[in-house]
Write an enzyme that holds these catalytic residues in place. Structure first.
Site, PDB file in Angstrom:
ATOM      1  N   GLU A   1       0.869  -1.135   0.154  1.00  0.00           N
ATOM      2  CA  GLU A   1       0.011   0.209   0.147  1.00  0.00           C
ATOM      3  C   GLU A   1       0.804   1.013  -0.133  1.00  0.00           C
ATOM      4  O   GLU A   1       0.723   2.157   0.899  1.00  0.00           O
ATOM      5  CB  GLU A   1      -0.930   0.014   1.334  1.00  0.00           C
ATOM      6  CG  GLU A   1      -2.253  -1.147   1.131  1.00  0.00           C
ATOM      7  CD  GLU A   1      -3.115  -0.911   2.219  1.00  0.00           C
ATOM      8  OE1 GLU A   1      -2.981  -0.601   2.975  1.00  0.00           O
ATOM      9  OE2 GLU A   1      -4.194  -1.661   1.899  1.00  0.00           O
TER      10      GLU A   1
ATOM     11  N   GLU B   1      -5.301  -8.479  -1.239  1.00  0.00           N
ATOM     12  CA  GLU B   1      -6.311  -8.090  -0.200  1.00  0.00           C
ATOM     13  C   GLU B   1      -7.520  -8.071  -0.384  1.00  0.00           C
ATOM     14  O   GLU B   1      -7.710  -7.124  -1.258  1.00  0.00           O
ATOM     15  CB  GLU B   1      -5.637  -7.398   0.861  1.00  0.00           C
ATOM     16  CG  GLU B   1      -4.256  -7.432   1.411  1.00  0.00           C
ATOM     17  CD  GLU B   1      -3.827  -5.999   2.383  1.00  0.00           C
ATOM     18  OE1 GLU B   1      -4.649  -5.478   2.853  1.00  0.00           O
ATOM     19  OE2 GLU B   1      -2.448  -5.883   2.616  1.00  0.00           O
TER      20      GLU B   1
HETATM   21  C1  BGP Z   1      -4.457  -2.932   4.775  1.00  0.00           C
HETATM   22  C2  BGP Z   1      -3.262  -3.470   5.116  1.00  0.00           C
HETATM   23  C3  BGP Z   1      -3.111  -4.728   5.906  1.00  0.00           C
HETATM   24  C4  BGP Z   1      -4.548  -4.807   6.876  1.00  0.00           C
HETATM   25  C5  BGP Z   1      -5.678  -4.501   6.072  1.00  0.00           C
HETATM   26  C6  BGP Z   1      -7.000  -4.413   6.863  1.00  0.00           C
HETATM   27  O1  BGP Z   1      -4.502  -1.552   4.927  1.00  0.00           O
HETATM   28  O2  BGP Z   1      -2.336  -3.599   3.884  1.00  0.00           O
HETATM   29  O3  BGP Z   1      -2.028  -4.883   6.613  1.00  0.00           O
HETATM   30  O4  BGP Z   1      -4.347  -4.696   8.061  1.00  0.00           O
HETATM   31  O5  BGP Z   1      -5.665  -3.086   5.542  1.00  0.00           O
HETATM   32  O6  BGP Z   1      -6.973  -3.546   7.721  1.00  0.00           O
HETATM   33  P1  BGP Z   1      -7.106  -3.587   9.057  1.00  0.00           P
HETATM   34  O7  BGP Z   1      -6.289  -4.361   9.831  1.00  0.00           O
HETATM   35  O8  BGP Z   1      -7.061  -1.918   9.728  1.00  0.00           O
HETATM   36  O9  BGP Z   1      -8.754  -3.911   9.409  1.00  0.00           O
END
Ligand code: BGP
Length: 481
Positions: free
Chosen positions: A175, A379
């Site tokens: 990201e 993701e």
């Molecule tokens: C993205 C990241 C992850 C992950 C995901 C879910 O921003 O790359 O590392 O955590 O989001 O977000 P969260 O964990 O805040 O629910």
């Protein structure tokens, strides 16, 4: 039609949220190790020193460090063809700037990759996923210091050489566009932040913004050099960028809102991909920098480097969409890393993330139309509060619904002609939330017995979604029932 037979089905994790063992085996601390726990209403805190008695969720996370064999076997049981994980930079170079790597760290990942292959799984490695070694933060202000580029390249050379026959797929920065926002300066850019609450609405001066965009520029240069180096070490490597995919719709058809949405897509979503895929800054950067008084420190030769290190594929995370409005009065969404305006046609998760499977199809078409290179969804998933029944079972039909609708949308995009390489659902094993530091916000097919305060025996359990995803993969995405 439908999913290709070689489609890379799997799941995704990141060391800082999953691995634990933060000070074991010679590992040094990373920026994430300085972030305390939090909740959706209590922000995480960043501390310069590790405070005794304070809970830092990344320190043990869900202990992949000691559970890797079991976890990878469970992934194999589901039929994973790919497992996205990150190498913890500070496990290889404990301070980031060390001259020689930590052998114990190198060996750890050899073991992990071997277990992946033993289970028929191809690893996909994120080289830097919110894990800048804290030593670099202290010494060079993270990526704001140009010296960090060479430290990163040394790290890349070590891992590319060590794992050149074990890993084929790589992502440079997770990201990377989190650095487009002030709230991303520490997690994404490894820059020192004042002690205190992690502030999603943070503002900054022109000088601070210039420093942040310079740090981001250093990541672009580092990413380009890494792509070039990787291809020299093994021409079969496929090295991608990774963007936080954010789909912004105009809140109304008012021309002002349409323009606002375009600006938001450009600056929030496309900017970094434009640099990493096309090899140069986008045309709209000039005006943005001028209007906001931003000066990026670039060196001679940087433009050439960017041009010579474009990525092989474009990967992204996709969780939600948002709206853009030129009217400052229009209500803002809550508890959402991207802080978009709520869409009246969509429902949100318990954490305020607006669920929009159809937006995934639009997004895939939009990005493919722009770059025409292979895409990968690395993701996607639903953070939810799971309930363990008395008999130990976990009925997560809401998660299955979320994933099914997104997989269906992806299939539509493939049938539209978009080239999609694979899909790694986020947090395939329950892990720590990046935004809130909680365990309660669970994504997994595999449950982990661990709570927000660090209690629990870490045992693993299969949720209903585990059995569902196994069928999805076995049927090449045909059986989604
Ligand atoms: C993205 C990241 C992850 C992950 C995901 C879910 O921003 O790359 O590392 O955590 O989001 O977000 P969260 O964990 O805040 O629910």
């Amino acid at each position: 039609m439908g999913f290709p037979k070689n489609f890379l089905w799997g799941g995704a994790t990141a060391a800082n949220q999953y691995e634990g063992g933060w000070n074991l085996g010679g590992k040094g601390p990373s920026t994430s190790d300085h972030m305390t726990g939090g909740t959706v209403s209590t922000p995480r805190r960043f501390t310069h020193k590790i405070e005794e008695g304070t809970y830092y969720p990344s320190h043990e996370a869900v202990d992949f460090y000691h559970h890797h064999k079991e976890d990878i076997e469970l992934m194999g049981e589901m039929g994973f063809r790919v497992f996205r994980m990150s190498i913890n930079w500070a496990r290889i170079y404990p301070n980031g700037y060390d001259e020689t790597p930590n052998q114990e760290g190198i060996d750890f990942y050899h073991t992990v990759f071997k277990e992946c292959h033993d289970n028929g799984i191809e690893p996909l490695v994120t080289i830097s996923h919110y894990e800048t070694p804290f030593g670099l933060t202290e010494k060079y202000n993270g990526w704001a210091g140009r010296e960090t580029i060479e430290c990163f390249l040394r790290y890349c050379k070590t891992i590319f050489t060590e794992y050149k026959n074990e890993v084929k797929y790589w992502l440079t920065f997770n990201e990377i566009n989190i650095g487009m926002n002030p709230f991303g300066k520490t997690l994404g850019l490894g820059m020192m932040m004042e002690e205190g609450d992690w502030n999603f609405g943070a503002t900054e001066t022109k000088e601070e913004a210039s420093e942040r965009f310079t740090a981001l520029h250093h990541q672009f240069v580092a990413s380009a050099k890494a792509v070039k180096l990787g291809h020299e070490i093994n021409p079969d490597f496929k090295i991608g960028c990774m963007i936080a995919g954010s789909m912004a719709y105009p809140y109304t058809c008012k021309p002002e809102d349409v323009k606002k949405a375009q600006d938001q897509m450009n600056m929030g979503n496309f900017f970094c991909g434009d640099v990493q895929v096309r090899g140069h800054y986008p045309y709209y950067a000039r005006r943005y920098f001028a209007d906001n008084g931003i000066q990026v420190r670039m060196e001679e030769g940087d433009e050439e480097l960017l041009k010579n290190g474009t990525v092989d594929f474009y990967s992204f995370s996709y969780y939600m969409s948002s709206c853009a409005s030129a009217d400052p009065e229009v209500a803002k969404g809550k508890g959402n890393m991207m802080m978009g305006i709520q869409n009246p046609y969509l429902k949100a998760s318990d954490w305020g993330w607006q669920i929009d499977p159809k937006g995934l199809r639009t997004y895939l078409n939009e990005v493919y139309g722009r770059y025409e290179i292979p895409l990968m969804v690395v993701e996607n998933g639903l953070g939810a509060n799971d309930v363990v029944e008395e008999d130990g079972s976990i009925h997560d039909s809401y998660r299955i619904d979320y994933l099914r609708s997104h997989i269906e949308a992806m299939k539509e995009a493939i049938e539209d002609g978009v080239e999609v390489m694979g899909y790694t659902m986020w947090g395939c094993v329950d892990l720590v939330s990046a935004s809130t530091g909680e365990m309660k916000k669970r994504y997994g097919f595999i449950y982990v017995d661990r709570d927000n305060d660090g209690n629990g025996d870490m045992h693993r359990a299969r949720k209903d979604s585990f059995h569902w995803y196994k069928k999805v993969i076995a049927s090449d995405g045909e059986d989604l029932a």
